[in-house]
Design a protein around this motif. Structure first.
Motif, short mmCIF file in Angstrom:
data_model
loop_
_atom_site.label_atom_id
_atom_site.label_comp_id
_atom_site.label_asym_id
_atom_site.label_seq_id
_atom_site.Cartn_x
_atom_site.Cartn_y
_atom_site.Cartn_z
N ALA A 161 -23.86 13.79 -8.65
CA ALA A 161 -23.02 13.86 -7.44
C ALA A 161 -23.81 14.33 -6.24
O ALA A 161 -23.46 14.00 -5.10
N PHE A 178 -15.06 6.41 0.03
CA PHE A 178 -15.60 7.36 -0.94
C PHE A 178 -16.71 6.69 -1.75
O PHE A 178 -16.56 5.57 -2.25
N PRO A 213 -19.81 7.01 -4.98
CA PRO A 213 -19.83 7.46 -6.38
C PRO A 213 -19.90 8.98 -6.50
O PRO A 213 -19.31 9.56 -7.41
N PHE A 217 -18.54 11.22 -4.68
CA PHE A 217 -17.22 11.84 -4.49
C PHE A 217 -16.43 11.85 -5.78
O PHE A 217 -15.86 12.87 -6.17
N TRP A 218 -16.40 10.70 -6.48
CA TRP A 218 -15.63 10.62 -7.72
C TRP A 218 -16.25 11.45 -8.83
O TRP A 218 -15.55 12.06 -9.64
N MET A 219 -17.58 11.49 -8.86
CA MET A 219 -18.25 12.36 -9.83
C MET A 219 -17.90 13.82 -9.57
O MET A 219 -17.69 14.60 -10.50
N CYS A 221 -15.18 14.96 -8.18
CA CYS A 221 -13.79 15.20 -8.59
C CYS A 221 -13.71 15.46 -10.09
O CYS A 221 -13.02 16.39 -10.53
N VAL A 222 -14.42 14.64 -10.88
CA VAL A 222 -14.44 14.86 -12.33
C VAL A 222 -15.09 16.19 -12.66
O VAL A 222 -14.63 16.94 -13.54
#
Length: 210
Positions: free
Chosen positions: A69, A178, A180, A182-184, A186-187
């Motif tokens: 991230a 967003f 990659p 950002f989503w990483m 969040c996880v």
């Protein structure tokens, strides 16, 4: 057994609530059960079968996701035909030549990147030998104590909330996409919360004492 030995034995049978300081005599629950504070309902002991290996897996996932991230684009902004993508690392390095802002950038990078990674690595160091019934590594007690001291300074979830608030304001001025990273992230925030909630600190301390 001397008087001092009796006193030490008596103290080892006590547990204090970290929230309200209520003191209880330890009655260890069975695996899957929980012992909670009668005053504030904070969970004091929550042993789980095979929890050590799951926590190590979560800690490894946290390290991998934080590194990814940090490197991958976090978001991109497009306005008036001009677009720009930036990662968390890019945002931190931008201010390194600006005096006091450099200190702020390093502080932000520390609480959202370095501290969570360090905590995860310390947890792996502490639990790895315990999960395979081996003696703890040297300094495991100090490592776990330091990991717990860093917990208030691990602010990945605070950063996520701050980003959400900022994006709501920026969305009216530009097109935000967003990346990659950002989503990483969040996880990652979810995994950090799950890891902290899954860990029974009383069980860890008991394992290290043995």
């Amino acid at each position: 057994m001397t008087t001092s030995d009796h006193a030490a034995s008596d103290l080892s049978d006590l547990i204090a609530c970290p929230q309200c300081d209520a003191v209880y005599r330890v009655v260890e629950p069975q695996s899957g059960e929980r012992a909670t504070c009668a005053r504030c309902h904070t969970v004091l002991i929550a042993p789980r079968q095979g929890a050590g290996k799951r926590i190590i897996a979560l800690a490894l996932s946290v390290v991998i996701l934080i590194i990814a991230a940090t490197i991958f684009p976090f978001l991109s902004i497009r306005a008036a035909g001009v677009s720009n993508a930036s990662s968390i690392l890019d945002a931190a390095l931008t201010f390194l030549d600006n005096g006091l802002l450099a200190v702020l950038a390093l502080a932000v990078a520390s609480v959202i990147v370095f501290v969570p990674v360090l905590r995860a690595l310390l947890v792996i160091y502490v639990l790895a030998p315990v999960t395979v019934d081996r003696p703890p590594f040297p300094g495991a007690i100090s490592a776990f104590r330091f990991s717990e001291a860093l917990r208030p300074w691990s602010m990945a979830e605070i950063f996520a909330i701050g980003c959400a608030v900022a994006l709501v304001k920026v969305a009216d001025l530009a097109s935000v996409e967003f990346g990659p990273g950002f989503w990483m992230f969040c996880v990652l925030v979810v995994l950090v919360v799950v890891q902290d909630n899954y860990m029974c600190r009383y069980s860890v301390w008991k394992s290290l004492e043995k």
